[in-house]
Design an enzyme around this catalytic site. Structure first.
Site, PDB file in Angstrom:
ATOM      1  N   HIS A 244       0.822  -1.211   0.000  1.00 45.49           N
ATOM      2  CA  HIS A 244       0.000   0.000   0.000  1.00 45.49           C
ATOM      3  C   HIS A 244       0.854   1.258   0.000  1.00 45.49           C
ATOM      4  CE1 HIS A 244      -2.785  -2.854   2.320  1.00 45.49           C
ATOM      5  NE2 HIS A 244      -3.163  -2.835   1.057  1.00 45.49           N
TER       6      HIS A 244
ATOM      7  N   GLY B 166       1.151   4.686   6.363  1.00 41.41           N
ATOM      8  CA  GLY B 166       0.654   5.917   6.959  1.00 41.41           C
ATOM      9  C   GLY B 166      -0.265   6.699   6.034  1.00 41.41           C
TER      10      GLY B 166
ATOM     11  N   PHE C  85      -7.577   3.147   7.378  1.00 41.22           N
ATOM     12  CA  PHE C  85      -6.259   3.393   7.957  1.00 41.22           C
ATOM     13  C   PHE C  85      -5.220   2.613   7.165  1.00 41.22           C
ATOM     14  CE2 PHE C  85      -7.676   3.841  12.671  1.00 41.22           C
ATOM     15  CZ  PHE C  85      -7.576   5.225  12.623  1.00 41.22           C
ATOM     16  N   GLU C  86      -4.045   3.148   6.981  1.00 45.34           N
ATOM     17  CA  GLU C  86      -2.855   2.374   6.663  1.00 45.34           C
ATOM     18  C   GLU C  86      -1.881   2.685   7.789  1.00 45.34           C
ATOM     19  OE1 GLU C  86      -2.213   0.207   4.359  1.00 45.34           O
ATOM     20  OE2 GLU C  86      -3.837   0.472   2.918  1.00 45.34           O
ATOM     21  N   VAL C  87      -1.869   1.848   8.805  1.00 46.11           N
ATOM     22  CA  VAL C  87      -0.993   2.111   9.942  1.00 46.11           C
ATOM     23  C   VAL C  87       0.455   1.950   9.490  1.00 46.11           C
ATOM     24  CG1 VAL C  87      -2.802   1.133  11.398  1.00 46.11           C
ATOM     25  CG2 VAL C  87      -0.768  -0.218  10.909  1.00 46.11           C
TER      26      VAL C  87
END
Length: 797
Positions: A73, A569, A649-651
């Protein structure tokens, strides 16, 4: 509100290259050569996480999709090239080189991924030219922010001539009395110009920024703070957190939420989803032979743990000349006696052995030649035990798995607004279930003494599903760290030998029914079952994706959702997919988009509170604007079919190394010390979403709206803009009729821009009303039934 499933007048079928065998993916190898007996069986290949340097063209990105390359991602444009992280094998690297796609940097090797697993085991045990006179420049955002180690200036600007590569935008500002300049980078995606931007560390925060174009246009904007500090916690406040201390597999996750329910039965319950997964299980297999045209692939009928693992196969040459090909069994041992010629030499081919096994012992096994090979080579004697190759301990069930969610709330009867958090659609994203578990723990363990927590639990219906992909999750922990998909194999027998076992499965975040690859949208494969983004044989073919649909069907009170992924993020929302012509799914209305941004500001501030992590402005916004097209993703189903405000979210935001002046990635499975910090900060963010839902539930105040100019007489055509007291959708008519919920909605003026304006060239009566996210209608207007709407007439001479 959003009911239609299909938006294309006709489906656009993506052309893909399907069924490319690893044996023919090396430079110079042809299908004819692949038949030669000199080619050896290809072992299961190792994988590495690499950064690919991809020419910034539709053709290059299309080739990556055709080859089924497993993208992460994390992607951005640098110096005119697309830099994208991917999980690749050596064979895939060789094929990519043929198309000018190279490895810029190897980021994480399989050995390093295995080290992460070892740490866990220890812890657990479009282009258009315009003239200079026509150009205008608009500054979309000019922000400063400070993260863990540095203060940055970030600017996005848009030129009406920005799609022309020769249009250069330059920023000017004053920093400690010194004039500074920077050239902005043109940002494009799939051939469409989005905007120009730059981000640089600064020693002092400028008051204003000036953007000048090489074509003569310019704009000025004040510099404002991105996110801000937010309200600090009250001194002495007792709030308990840090409830996760190691990476947990799906079995551990289920046990954790079940124990929470036992401890807090008055506040929580387990929701068992009806569609059981395939299960962490496989048939046992063996490939006998070392050359492709002599190899025989044998697969047990029973699952490995149910008897397949006890089967063995022996291929032996007859001891006498002129013997026929035959097969016999001794218990679970299959003995194939290979035929001999008059001189006593073996003469049975792989195809003959395969046909014999399928005819005589089909109750025990099925057999194929190697990956569709003709199998005309003479079989060599060999012996092998069949194995399902699964390494998880016995504590991990091999049976179909029940996906579970924990439901938290004082009133869990559907009477309160619902919020959904769900994670681990992609198996290798180990941090994401920790975000979910940490959040559930905080909500329950702080309820009795923290009034803010009590407020949320008493007034909301909260659903948290920590692992939507338990089978793939188990496989990632114990067998193949980089597993993205579930474990259901939809491949044909020619793609089902055990050397392909790490490539089977369906990408659950591409298996949904809105903007799907089946409808012609970009970002998934419908033909290559080995692709990292394989969408499955049909929409909602997988029980895991049907579970999410069931959960929201059964609980129509769910109004908000967060799909938790990693890494990079990002913070995103719909639309999530576009066609090959980059026509996106319908954009939210201007009011809905404004609400997404307002809520996002609150959520991202909560993330920042933990250790200063700033989700960058360039990684915040609708999915196609900040990442890429993700056909058939789950958030689009929730937004377009259910009207749920759904984020992703993309942590795992990149970390800034002050010494090297570089952003450094964290990966899917960072050392747990980093994984823990990510879980803490994004749990803050999930709680921030829950607080957004609470504010939604308490909002009873109707919006107000106005227009500029305020009607009246005008000499020439007039451009009308709207202003609302809060994020609200404007419904309007221009024919004198009463506006309703079926009337035209005020849209966005462009990608990452604000509301459109309306231009009137003749006398027009504008009727309108506004509605906020909580469904409060301006002036208590009952659309179509009374006259409490706004009206202005613009008289044009």
């Amino acid at each position: 509100m959003k009911r239609s499933k299909k938006w294309l007048s006709s489906a656009l079928v993506l052309s893909t290259v399907a069924g490319i065998a690893f044996s023919t993916m090396e430079s110079g190898v042809t299908p004819q050569v692949a038949e030669a007996s000199s080619l050896k069986i290809q072992p299961v290949e190792s994988v590495s996480l690499v950064q690919l340097a991809v020419p910034n063209t539709k053709e290059a990105m299309g080739k990556i999709e055709e080859l089924g390359i497993d993208l992460t991602h994390r992607m951005h444009v640098h110096n005119g090239q697309i830099e994208v992280d991917a999980v690749v094998t050596p064979s895939e690297v060789a094929m990519l080189k043929l198309y000018g796609i190279t490895i810029k940097e190897t980021l994480i090797t399989e050995n390093q991924l295995n080290q992460r697993a070892a740490e866990r085991r220890t812890a657990v045990k479009q282009e258009q030219k315009l003239t200079a006179a026509e150009e205008t420049v608009k500054i979309l955002r000019a922000n400063h922010f400070t993260n863990q180690s540095e203060t940055f200036l970030y600017v996005e600007a848009k030129s009406t001539s920005g799609a022309v590569s020769s249009t250069i935008l330059t920023a000017k500002w004053t920093e400690n009395g010194e004039e500074k300049t920077a050239t902005l980078q043109q940002i494009q995606d799939a051939g469409e110009y989005l905007y120009h931007s730059f981000m640089l560390p600064v020693s002092a925060i400028p008051k204003n920024i000036i953007i000048e174009s090489s074509l003569g246009g310019s704009a000025t904007s004040p510099v404002t703070e991105w996110l801000g500090e937010g309200k600090p916690d009250k001194p002495g406040k007792h709030y308990v957190k840090n409830f996760v201390d190691h990476y947990m597999d799906p079995t551990e996750i289920n046990a954790r939420i079940e124990n929470l329910v036992k401890e807090y039965p008055e506040l929580a319950e387990i929701v068992e989803m009806p569609n059981k997964t395939n299960g962490y299980r496989r048939q046992a297999q063996a490939t006998l032979g070392t050359l492709q045209n002599t190899a025989v692939v044998v697969t047990s009928r029973d699952w490995g743990h149910e008897g397949g693992n006890t089967i063995s196969v022996e291929l032996k040459k007859a001891s006498v000349a002129g013997a026929p090909l035959s097969v016999g069994t001794s218990g679970n041992k299959i003995i194939v006696t290979l035929a001999t010629d008059d001189a006593g030499n073996a003469k049975s081919t792989a195809k003959e052995v395969v046909d014999l096994l399928n005819a005589e012992v089909s109750d025990l096994v099925s057999a194929t030649t190697y990956r569709g090979n003709a199998g005309n080579g003479i079989v060599e004697p060999a012996t092998s035990n069949l194995s399902d190759n699964l390494k998880a301990p016995a504590s991990v069930s091999r049976d179909p798995f029940t996906v579970k969610a924990i439901r938290i709330g004082k009133h869990r009867d559907g009477s309160k607004p619902g919020v959904l958090g769900y994670s681990q659609e992609h198996a290798r994203e180990w941090v994401t279930p920790l975000v979910s578990v940490e959040t559930a723990e905080r909500l329950l363990r702080n309820y009795s003494h923290d009034k803010e927590t009590k407020k949320l639990v008493d007034n909301l219906d909260i659903f948290i599903a920590p692992s939507m992909n338990p089978d793939g999750g188990h496989y990632s922990f114990y067998d193949f760290n980089s597993q993205r998909k579930n474990m259901t194999n939809h491949c044909s027998p020619t793609q089902s030998d055990n050397g392909y076992r790490n490539s089977w499965g369906v990408d659950l975040n591409r298996n949904h029914d809105v903007g799907s690859a089946f409808d012609g949208y970009v970002g998934a494969s419908t033909t290559n079952c080995l692709s990292g983004t394989y969408a499955g044989p049909s929409e909602h073919s997988e029980p895991e994706s049907r579970n999410l649909v069931w959960l929201t069907d059964e609980n129509p009170n769910i109004k908000f959702a967060m799909n938790i992924h990693s890494y990079g993020g990002y913070f995103m929302w719909s639309p999530g997919a576009y066609t090959p012509e980059r026509e996106t799914l319908p954009r939210p209305s201007a009011g809905e988009e404004a609400y997404y941004w307002q809520a996002s500001d609150h959520i991202l501030k909560e993330i920042k509170k933990h250790r200063g992590t700033v989700i960058l402005p360039s990684r915040t916004g609708p999915i196609p604007d900040v990442l890429y097209s993700a056909a058939g993703n789950s958030a689009d189903h929730l937004w377009y079919e259910k009207g749920i405000y759904a984020w992703n979210f993309e942590v795992g935001a990149d970390l800034w190394n002050k010494e090297t002046k570089r952003w450094e990635l964290v990966g899917f499975q960072p050392p747990f010390e980093e994984g823990h910090e990510e879980a803490m900060e994004f749990s803050n963010g999930l709680l921030g979403l829950i607080d957004v839902a609470y504010q939604y539930s308490k909002d009873k105040k109707a919006p107000k709206s106005s227009v500029t100019p305020n009607g009246g007489r005008h000499e020439n055509k007039v451009e009308v803009s709207f202003k609302t007291s809060e994020p609200a959708t404007i419904y309007y008519t221009l024919d004198g009729s009463r506006p309703t919920f079926n009337s035209q909605k005020l849209a966005l003026s462009g990608t990452r821009e604000g509301p459109e304006t309306l231009t009137f060239e003749k006398t027009t009566t504008l009727n309108w009303f506004s509605v906020d996210a909580s469904k409060n209608v301006e002036n208590q207007y009952e659309p179509g039934n009374n006259k409490k709407y706004n009206t202005k007439t613009f008289f044009i001479k």
